[in-house]
Structure formats: C-alpha cells, structure tokens
Design a protein around this motif. Sequence first.
Motif, PDB file in Angstrom:
ATOM      1  N   ASN A  42      -1.371   7.648  -4.395  1.00  0.00           N
ATOM      2  CA  ASN A  42      -1.990   8.322  -3.256  1.00  0.00           C
ATOM      3  C   ASN A  42      -3.295   7.667  -2.810  1.00  0.00           C
ATOM      4  O   ASN A  42      -4.148   8.312  -2.205  1.00  0.00           O
ATOM      5  N   ALA A  43      -3.448   6.355  -3.066  1.00  0.00           N
ATOM      6  CA  ALA A  43      -4.727   5.683  -2.808  1.00  0.00           C
ATOM      7  C   ALA A  43      -5.205   5.843  -1.371  1.00  0.00           C
ATOM      8  O   ALA A  43      -6.375   6.158  -1.127  1.00  0.00           O
ATOM      9  N   LEU A  44      -4.337   5.627  -0.398  1.00  0.00           N
ATOM     10  CA  LEU A  44      -4.757   5.760   0.996  1.00  0.00           C
ATOM     11  C   LEU A  44      -4.983   7.221   1.355  1.00  0.00           C
ATOM     12  O   LEU A  44      -5.964   7.560   2.035  1.00  0.00           O
ATOM     13  N   MET A  45      -4.130   8.103   0.882  1.00  0.00           N
ATOM     14  CA  MET A  45      -4.303   9.530   1.168  1.00  0.00           C
ATOM     15  C   MET A  45      -5.573  10.076   0.533  1.00  0.00           C
ATOM     16  O   MET A  45      -6.216  10.985   1.067  1.00  0.00           O
ATOM     17  N   VAL A  80       6.997   3.542   3.469  1.00  0.00           N
ATOM     18  CA  VAL A  80       7.993   2.481   3.366  1.00  0.00           C
ATOM     19  C   VAL A  80       8.119   2.087   1.907  1.00  0.00           C
ATOM     20  O   VAL A  80       7.241   2.356   1.084  1.00  0.00           O
ATOM     21  N   THR A  81       9.231   1.469   1.556  1.00  0.00           N
ATOM     22  CA  THR A  81       9.396   0.889   0.232  1.00  0.00           C
ATOM     23  C   THR A  81       9.955  -0.523   0.408  1.00  0.00           C
ATOM     24  O   THR A  81       9.960  -1.060   1.512  1.00  0.00           O
ATOM     25  N   THR A  82      10.407  -1.135  -0.666  1.00  0.00           N
ATOM     26  CA  THR A  82      10.890  -2.504  -0.607  1.00  0.00           C
ATOM     27  C   THR A  82      12.400  -2.556  -0.390  1.00  0.00           C
ATOM     28  O   THR A  82      13.125  -1.602  -0.674  1.00  0.00           O
ATOM     29  N   GLN A 139       0.821  -1.207   0.000  1.00  0.00           N
ATOM     30  CA  GLN A 139       0.000   0.000   0.000  1.00  0.00           C
ATOM     31  C   GLN A 139       0.860   1.264   0.000  1.00  0.00           C
ATOM     32  O   GLN A 139       0.353   2.358   0.197  1.00  0.00           O
ATOM     33  N   TYR A 140       2.136   1.112  -0.255  1.00  0.00           N
ATOM     34  CA  TYR A 140       3.042   2.261  -0.196  1.00  0.00           C
ATOM     35  C   TYR A 140       2.933   3.097  -1.474  1.00  0.00           C
ATOM     36  O   TYR A 140       2.478   2.625  -2.526  1.00  0.00           O
ATOM     37  N   GLY A 156       6.885  -4.228   0.775  1.00  0.00           N
ATOM     38  CA  GLY A 156       6.800  -2.863   1.288  1.00  0.00           C
ATOM     39  C   GLY A 156       6.037  -2.753   2.593  1.00  0.00           C
ATOM     40  O   GLY A 156       5.156  -1.904   2.734  1.00  0.00           O
ATOM     41  N   CYS A 157       6.378  -3.612   3.557  1.00  0.00           N
ATOM     42  CA  CYS A 157       5.739  -3.613   4.881  1.00  0.00           C
ATOM     43  C   CYS A 157       6.582  -2.815   5.868  1.00  0.00           C
ATOM     44  O   CYS A 157       7.804  -2.740   5.745  1.00  0.00           O
TER      45      CYS A 157
END
Length: 405
Positions: A273-276, A297-299, A266-267, A306-307
Amino acid sequence: MRLRNAFLVLAAATGLAAASLSMSTAAVPAPQPGGLGRYDITGTYVSGLSSGGYLANQLHVAYSGLFQGAGIFSAGAYDCAQNNLNTALYACMDTYQVRKTPAELEQLTRNRAAAGSVDSPQNLAGDPVWLFHGGADQTVDRVVNDDLATYYRDFGARVAYNNTTAAGHAWVSPIGSNSCGSTSSPYVNKCGTSDPVGEMLGHLFGQVNPAASALSGKLVQFDQSGYVPGGNAAAVSMGREGFAYVPRACETGPCKLMVTLHGCYQYYGLVGNALMDKGYLNEYADTNNMIVLYPQVTTMAGNPRGCWDWWGYQSAQYALKTGPQMTAVVNMVKAMSGGQPPTTTTTQPVPECVTASNYAHTTAGRAYAVAGQTYATGSGQALGLWNTFTSSSVRQTSPNYWVKC
C-alpha cells in the motif's frame, strides 16, 4: 537513470529500475473486503505517475466527456508511443528517435474523435490540468513532458506545470518515504516542505482545505474482474484486487472522485500500500469530500514491470475508448456514480476567439512575425502571411499562450 545496456533499456521501457523495499506500518486503514458502492459523485478527475500518467492522459482524452481534469507526474503527450515499444523507449522516454510532434498528435486525436473512437477534444477546453516533471528525473526526458503541456494548451486546457522541483522519477508527497532526488522503490518522494499533491488538487478543484492529520475513512478492497471486459483481470494485466478510499462524509453526502494510477514497479502485489499510504491523497480526501479510486495492474508477458498499457503490450486499442484497461477503469467510475456520468461541476469559461488581421495580432502581442509569416504567441502555430489583409482567429488558453480557434 540513462539507458546504458539492454537490461536498463527494458527497465526504462516499463518504467523504473528494481530496488529493495522497506515496508513500514501504514497510516492508511487496513483494507476491508467489499464492493464498489454507489455515491453522489459531483465530478471525476484522474491522476497518475509515469505509465499511470500516460494512462491518466489517455483516459482524460478518450473520455473527455467524463473526466473533468487531470494531474500527471512525468509522462508525455497522448499516444506518443504509437503502438510500438521502441518508440516508447527511444522517443517517448529518451529522445534518441524522432517522436510525433504535439501538433501531429493533436490531429490524430481529432481524427479519432471524428471516427468515434475517442470523445471530442473540444471537451478539453477549459479543463484544469496539472503537470509535474522533476529536475532529477532521467527516466522521462523533460522535453517529452513539455510536449504534454503543449498538447493540452493547444486544446485550450488550463495548464499548470511544476518543473522546478529537484525530484527524481516519482510521485512527490510531503510524507514520501524516499529522498527528493531518488528514483527507487516505492517511488514516493519527499521534497522538503513542498506539497505538490495539495498544489495539484488546488488547481483541479479551485481550492482545497488543509489535509487531515489522521484518517477517518475506510479503504475498500474490491475484485476488479467484474469491471474488466471478459471478466478476467489477469488477461489484461490487471490485478485481482483494486482499492477505494472512502471518507466518512462521502457515505451519505456528495463527493468528488479521483482516479489515481500507480507507476511501473509500484503495483500493490509488489510494493503493497506504499502509494495509498504515502501519496497524501487520502489526507486531502478526508477534508475535501473526495473519494480516491486506486485501480491496480500486475505483470504479464510483455509487461514484466507491472506498467499500465501506454505502448500496446496488451491491446492495439490501448489508447482508445475500447482499450481493455481503459474500459475497466471507466466501468469502475460508472459503477461508483450509479452507472451515469457524474454531474458536471462549474468550470472556467472557454476563452473567446479573437479574429483580426495578422498584423493586428502581432501589434497586440497575440502573435509574432518571422520572415513574413505569422505565428501565435506561446504555441507557435502558423497563422499565415503577416499583413493587414490576412485574418486569423486565436484564443488565449493561459498567460501569453495563444492557439488557433
């Protein structure tokens, strides 16, 4: 989604199964490059989904003197994973393996506080905590989320727990892009007319004004590297860019600060910007004097989805105050509050302890007896022999939920 083969096991460990994403025009403003400004912050809170929910809990526990409450979608109790990927997979998402009990994790927290690696858990007493677990969520088992509720209640937090909505593993919002029971990208679901975000903020703040129908604030895009120990965001699996939504009123007046942590897959580098855009926090921010900070976060090796680090892929200190990702987020918070902890707002008083014989506790409903032993109502904590000579002290942290003092 259950773990059926090695690939799905890995996907569950890092959060969520991959799916295609249909990007849509965002209602959130286009990001403006800039830096994190200083604001008159009156209280700091944290929220998150899945791995972001685990990190939200870690931040609240490790920095309980800084964060005044937490809202968590689908996660387990503090340091459930114990620095072990298999434990994260099979005990803290699915429950094929034995996991630490809430009582064991509570004692671990006390031990760490005594060593100075986390703040005192006494700070959690009276803090508002809002939890969510969807009925269709098969990524994190319900009993794991239940452990988180027990952990917080046993430390005296004021817990509200929504576990009756038929949602998948996702952030749930009235303007979510996915169906309620979905567990798919971008993991922002809509469940009819329900508004868990407003419910969460109402519990954390006491009350909220209705959400805005259009946004008037700005979205600041900043370089996260300056807040990361060592100055290299990628080295700790954090993205170069972070974001903060700042309502117009917060430019000159006092405001609360909400840190919101995305889930796996979900980063920003993957879903934009899906969550934003669809998380429905900015709409409440505009009408409730609240800035929303969206770290990213990224990978990296060991973190292909990306957790946020809740099992130790980046650092064995991931759940301590010295954890690199934890430190980075707190550095952002302190920068926005002028380098000082935010002013403490009024909270509910910590419930008083009631000292009485164990027999008196049971007759008053504060405890119950089984086979000659006494247990606190709600928490089930052992209080000793059931008689008029053995005394114990308990306090009520929520209706019909008593814990030892």
